[in-house]
Design a protein around this motif. Structure first.
Motif, PDB file in Angstrom:
ATOM      1  N   MET B 269       0.694  -1.231  -0.102  1.00  0.00           N
ATOM      2  CA  MET B 269       0.027   0.049   0.148  1.00  0.00           C
ATOM      3  C   MET B 269       0.899   1.156   0.110  1.00  0.00           C
ATOM      4  O   MET B 269       0.208   2.414  -0.220  1.00  0.00           O
ATOM      5  CB  MET B 269      -1.034   0.041   1.204  1.00  0.00           C
ATOM      6  N   ALA B 328      -4.769  11.015   0.516  1.00  0.00           N
ATOM      7  CA  ALA B 328      -5.449   9.898   0.675  1.00  0.00           C
ATOM      8  C   ALA B 328      -7.005   9.739   0.205  1.00  0.00           C
ATOM      9  O   ALA B 328      -7.545   8.736   0.265  1.00  0.00           O
ATOM     10  CB  ALA B 328      -5.471   9.601   2.245  1.00  0.00           C
ATOM     11  N   PHE B 331      -7.743   6.755  -1.932  1.00  0.00           N
ATOM     12  CA  PHE B 331      -7.837   5.268  -1.386  1.00  0.00           C
ATOM     13  C   PHE B 331      -8.599   5.174  -0.039  1.00  0.00           C
ATOM     14  O   PHE B 331      -8.038   4.234   0.694  1.00  0.00           O
ATOM     15  CB  PHE B 331      -6.433   4.722  -1.624  1.00  0.00           C
ATOM     16  N   MET B 334      -8.985   1.667   1.373  1.00  0.00           N
ATOM     17  CA  MET B 334      -8.047   0.661   1.463  1.00  0.00           C
ATOM     18  C   MET B 334      -7.645  -0.036   2.675  1.00  0.00           C
ATOM     19  O   MET B 334      -6.908  -0.642   3.106  1.00  0.00           O
ATOM     20  CB  MET B 334      -6.709   1.256   0.948  1.00  0.00           C
ATOM     21  N   GLY B 335      -8.645   0.755   3.566  1.00  0.00           N
ATOM     22  CA  GLY B 335      -8.587   0.073   5.081  1.00  0.00           C
ATOM     23  C   GLY B 335      -8.312   0.937   6.011  1.00  0.00           C
ATOM     24  O   GLY B 335      -7.695   0.502   7.317  1.00  0.00           O
ATOM     25  N   GLN B 336      -7.992   2.391   5.905  1.00  0.00           N
ATOM     26  CA  GLN B 336      -7.515   3.133   7.003  1.00  0.00           C
ATOM     27  C   GLN B 336      -8.830   3.266   8.044  1.00  0.00           C
ATOM     28  O   GLN B 336     -10.081   3.203   7.461  1.00  0.00           O
ATOM     29  CB  GLN B 336      -7.329   4.524   6.230  1.00  0.00           C
ATOM     30  N   GLY B 337      -8.368   3.933   9.210  1.00  0.00           N
ATOM     31  CA  GLY B 337      -9.170   4.254  10.243  1.00  0.00           C
ATOM     32  C   GLY B 337     -10.270   5.368  10.047  1.00  0.00           C
ATOM     33  O   GLY B 337     -10.120   6.067   8.888  1.00  0.00           O
ATOM     34  N   VAL B 338     -11.448   5.298  10.672  1.00  0.00           N
ATOM     35  CA  VAL B 338     -12.104   6.661  10.690  1.00  0.00           C
ATOM     36  C   VAL B 338     -11.445   8.021  10.794  1.00  0.00           C
ATOM     37  O   VAL B 338     -11.703   9.036   9.854  1.00  0.00           O
ATOM     38  CB  VAL B 338     -13.396   6.695  11.553  1.00  0.00           C
ATOM     39  N   MET B 339     -10.741   8.017  11.472  1.00  0.00           N
ATOM     40  CA  MET B 339      -9.754   9.335  11.711  1.00  0.00           C
ATOM     41  C   MET B 339      -9.176   9.685  10.506  1.00  0.00           C
ATOM     42  O   MET B 339      -9.259  10.890  10.156  1.00  0.00           O
ATOM     43  CB  MET B 339      -8.616   8.975  12.818  1.00  0.00           C
ATOM     44  N   VAL B 340      -8.348   8.775   9.917  1.00  0.00           N
ATOM     45  CA  VAL B 340      -7.790   9.082   8.499  1.00  0.00           C
ATOM     46  C   VAL B 340      -8.846   9.710   7.496  1.00  0.00           C
ATOM     47  O   VAL B 340      -8.586  10.577   7.291  1.00  0.00           O
ATOM     48  CB  VAL B 340      -6.847   7.867   8.258  1.00  0.00           C
ATOM     49  N   PHE B 343     -10.174  13.014   8.347  1.00  0.00           N
ATOM     50  CA  PHE B 343      -9.316  14.067   8.156  1.00  0.00           C
ATOM     51  C   PHE B 343      -9.263  14.132   6.750  1.00  0.00           C
ATOM     52  O   PHE B 343      -9.305  15.498   6.286  1.00  0.00           O
ATOM     53  CB  PHE B 343      -8.015  13.800   8.738  1.00  0.00           C
ATOM     54  N   PHE B 344      -8.955  13.510   5.901  1.00  0.00           N
ATOM     55  CA  PHE B 344      -8.670  13.851   4.485  1.00  0.00           C
ATOM     56  C   PHE B 344     -10.123  14.146   3.721  1.00  0.00           C
ATOM     57  O   PHE B 344     -10.064  14.882   2.808  1.00  0.00           O
ATOM     58  CB  PHE B 344      -8.304  12.512   3.924  1.00  0.00           C
TER      59      PHE B 344
END
Ligand code: HEM
Ligand code: CU
Lengths: 97, 649
Positions: B269, B328, B331, B334-340, B343-344
């Motif tokens: 990734m 971000a 993607f 792709m499996g990032q958490g809610v925070m990420v 934010f994006f």
């Protein structure tokens, strides 16, 4: 006369950057702890950046300080965002619900 | 490398064979033609070795037009294949290769160079400079780009094209899943072209910061120059990421490292991450200059000052920072958490604000203006509503949770074509029509220009609007065929018809070029549109030294006010001799060595790669021992040229 023509700074810079690269290479050729390896890489990387900026790019010899500082701040911003942002998306914030 | 599919020359595909034969025939007839008309010397002296920013710009645009044709044929083939359910025009492998080359070519070898071409032609003139800061480096940039484009384009006949998408995601792009040389071509040709772009970035940054005419402070620069300044800032900071990512890709594929592998400590990734750290700023690299072009054209043909100059500048500076904070959103799934993802999402919606500000600036510039509907103006006017559709769907995609629905569907494909085509493509075509007389001394025909405009604008919507609906109905992107029961057939057929219409529009555009070269009346004034900024203050075609005397500036649009008030931009200084740079064949030859090294590296032929690489360094060493201080154009020579062009302006 020869002394003026000889690009002492550049040759020194070239030697420094070679030495720093070899030292960084030591991290994989010798067996050492993870922390030790990372420490060596960090130090050599920063030294390498300084060699490039000071000896090759003559930072500090410019009259135009405003442009210089804007550029540096910009570069630091992008660098920090890229590194921390990557850690944030790929590791710290990955699959936390 | 040991794969059975590996072939050096691709001879078993009829379509590729036909393309190959036509390339060989075309190339041969070109060589014979140039030899017959004894033009080799002329080509070498006037073009290949030139360091003149205007000629370099023209060459960039020429290559970009050829690439538009190549990418357009790819697009037609894709739309042709999907026009009907279970169509057999292309097989799956072929479709994969074609959407990959289409994406790469359109973004990196068409949009970027078209913009860099216009920026080469126009920026030094707009700031009243004689050339760019480093003319020789500029030539290196062009030839590295040309060589990169050439290397990428030969892939489909020699060794096979890349087929992992323009974003070349790992693990698909790894040696294990893409064993042919295709993705080596991708990594190495983009690397070479990217070096050229990086050099361009530095070159124009220095040019704009250091070489403005006396009196032109930053806040008196034309808006196009501002957009180019910001674009180059983004280039300088974003391209190194691509350089590193591509180098890691090459090492993974050809030297057995494990940066992007799924085991042994690698992370697949990470490629997607690095790609988009560069990739999102890249879309602003192709869109900001477009904003600059529209600003110039709209204020010229509305006969008004640009509304909210300062807010335009501020919003561009804001974009230059924000564009590094949103990557971000490509993607979310792709499996990032809610925070990420939150934010994006937020940063992405934030970046819509400065872009929205610009839309209002243009509308208010138009408000109560005396509008003339020239071809460039028509493109600019059409851009506003169509681009807004692209922007609004962008905000829809920006919502991470909703994006789970839209991700990788035709909705996305429709969205990014709705921003890229009215944004970048309309802008470069508008700029092409607008600045054409500056470079060649005559305008393109307006009737044909408008005909092409209507074809392109209407067909564009016919080609891409159905894709929004198809996407919402569940048609995924990069899908080479579908069954009839999906019901996707009719809208895809409609979209195909639109694509054909677009093709016709582009053919009319090229025909217009031919027609105008033959019949268009010559322009004597150098300022055929009654325009505002400095590039119109000198003759058209522009003499090689640009300005006999460097103008003095004391306000924004100084040329416009000088015309209105019958003032002169020059005080009574006498003409002085002009210092100009010498031509050089070295950039061309060195780029040839880059081509050799790149080509051999693609096939992992180590010894020749090393030899060519040494050759590159030999050229650099030669350059550092070379003494070349340029030459002077004498006052008599300048006066003679100015008289021939009808007196100094
Ligand atoms: C001239 C008319 C054009 C047509 C008819 C067209 C059509 C298409 C089609 C059919 C696809 C593939 C959809 C899929 O199956 O996934 C595609 C993908 C793409 N197009 Fe275009 N396109 C055009 C112009 C452009 C332009 C001007 C650009 C950029 C400046 C562009 C950039 C892309 C990109 C980046 C992709 C994604 C490739 C990938 O999936 O890896 N296109 N286009
Ligand atoms: Cu983006």
């Amino acid at each position: 006369m020869m002394k003026q023509l000889f690009p002492k700074q550049h040759v020194m810079g070239f030697i420094f950057s070679m030495v720093l690269s070899v030292v960084a290479l030591a991290v994989i050729t010798f067996d050492m702890s993870y922390k030790m390896g990372m420490a060596i890489l960090l130090v050599t990387a920063i030294a390498q950046a300084l060699v490039q900026l000071l000896l090759f790019m003559h930072i500090g010899e410019s009259e135009d300080k405003g442009t210089l500082y804007t550029n540096i701040i910009y570069a630091v911003f992008v660098g920090v965002v890229t590194i921390l942002g990557t850690l944030f998306t790929m590791i710290w914030g990955y699959q936390i619900y | 490398m040991e794969s059975h599919e590996q072939q050096f020359l691709i001879l078993n595909e009829p379509m590729i064979l036909a393309a190959m034969i036509s390339i060989v025939v075309g190339g041969l007839s070109l060589v014979i033609g140039v030899t017959y008309f004894k033009k080799w010397g002329y080509l070498w002296r006037e073009w290949i070795t030139t360091v003149d920013h205007k000629k370099i710009g023209v060459m960039y645009i020429l290559v970009a037009l050829v690439m538009l044709f190549r990418g357009g044929v790819d697009a037609l083939l894709m739309r042709g294949q999907t026009a009907m359910p279970e169509n057999g025009l292309l097989d799956a492998q072929h479709y994969n290769e074609i959407f990959t080359t289409h994406g790469v070519i359109m973004i990196l070898f068409m949009a970027m160079p078209f913009i860099i071409g216009l920026m080469n032609v126009v920026t030094p003139l707009q700031i009243g400079a004689r050339d760019v800061a480093f003319p020789r480096l500029n030539s290196v940039s062009f030839w590295l780009f040309a060589v990169g484009a050439g290397l990428f384009n030969i892939s489909f006949i020699i060794g096979g094209s890349p087929d992992a998408g323009w974003s070349a995601y790992f693990p698909l792009a790894s040696l294990e899943f893409s064993p042919t040389v295709g993705n080596n071509y991708y990594a190495i040709s983009l690397q070479i072209a990217g070096l050229g772009t990086l050099a361009t970035g530095i070159n124009f940054l220095v040019t704009i910061l250091k070489m403005r005419a006396p009196g032109m402070t930053l806040m008196k620069m034309p808006m196009f120059t501002w957009s180019i300044l910001i674009t180059n800032v983004i280039i300088v900071f974003a391209f190194p990421v691509l350089t590193v990512a591509l180098a890691l890709m090459t090492m993974d594929r050809q030297f057995g490292t494990k940066f992007f592998t799924m085991q042994d400590g690698g992370m697949d990734m990470l490629w997607a991450n690095l790609f988009w750290v560069w990739g999102h700023p890249e879309v602003y690299i192709v869109i900001l200059p477009a904003f600059g072009i529209y600003s110039e054209i709209i204020s010229t043909f509305a006969r008004k000052n640009l509304f909210g100059y300062k807010s335009m500048v501020v919003s561009m500076v804001a974009i230059s920072l924000l564009s590094f904070l949103v990557w971000a959103h490509h993607f979310y799934t792709m499996g990032q958490g809610v925070m990420v993802n939150s934010f994006f999402s937020i940063t992405t919606m934030l970046i819509a604000v400065p872009t929205g500000v610009k839309i209002f600036n243009w509308l208010l510039t138009l408000h109560k203006g005396k509008i003339t509907f020239t071809t460039p103006m028509l493109y600019s006017l059409a851009f506003i509503p169509i681009f807004t559709i692209g922007g609004v769907t962008g905000v829809m995609l920006a919502m991470a949770s909703a994006d789970y629905q839209y991700h990788n569907t035709m909705f996305l494909v429709a969205h990014f074509h709705y921003v890229l085509i009215p944004g970048t493509v309309f802008a470069v075509i508008a700029g092409f029509h607008f600045w054409f007389p500056k470079v060649f001394g005559f305008r393109l025909n307006e009737k044909l220009g408008k005909l092409a405009f209507w074809f392109i604008t209407i067909s564009f919507n016919v080609a891409f609007f159905p894709l929004f609906i198809l996407g919402l109905n569940g048609m995924t992107r990069r899908m080479y065929t579908y069954s009839e029961s999906t019901g996707y057939g009719p809208l895809n057929m409609l979209s195909f018809l639109g694509a054909v219409g677009l093709g016709i529009g582009f053919i009319i555009l090229v025909y217009n070029l031919y027609w105008s070269i033959r019949y268009s009346p010559r322009d004597e004034t150098g300022d055929p549109w009654d325009a505002r900024s400095l590039e119109w203050a000198t003759h058209g075609p522009v003499p090689f030294y640009n300005f006999a005397r460097i103008p003095k500036i004391n306000e924004l649009d100084a040329f416009w006010y000088a015309k209105r008030n019958n003032k002169s931009l020059y005080d009574d200084r006498p003409i002085e001799k002009i210092h100009m740079p010498n031509n050089s064949g070295m950039p061309f030859l060195m780029s040839g060595a880059f081509f050799g090294a790149g080509f051999c590296l693609v096939f992992s032929w180590w010894i020749p790669t090393i030899i060519f690489t040494i050759l590159i360094f030999v050229f650099m060493a030669l350059r550092s021992f070379e003494k070349d201080h340029g030459y002077y154009v004498s006052v008599e020579e300048i006066e003679r040229i100015e008289r021939e062009l009808g007196g100094e302006k």
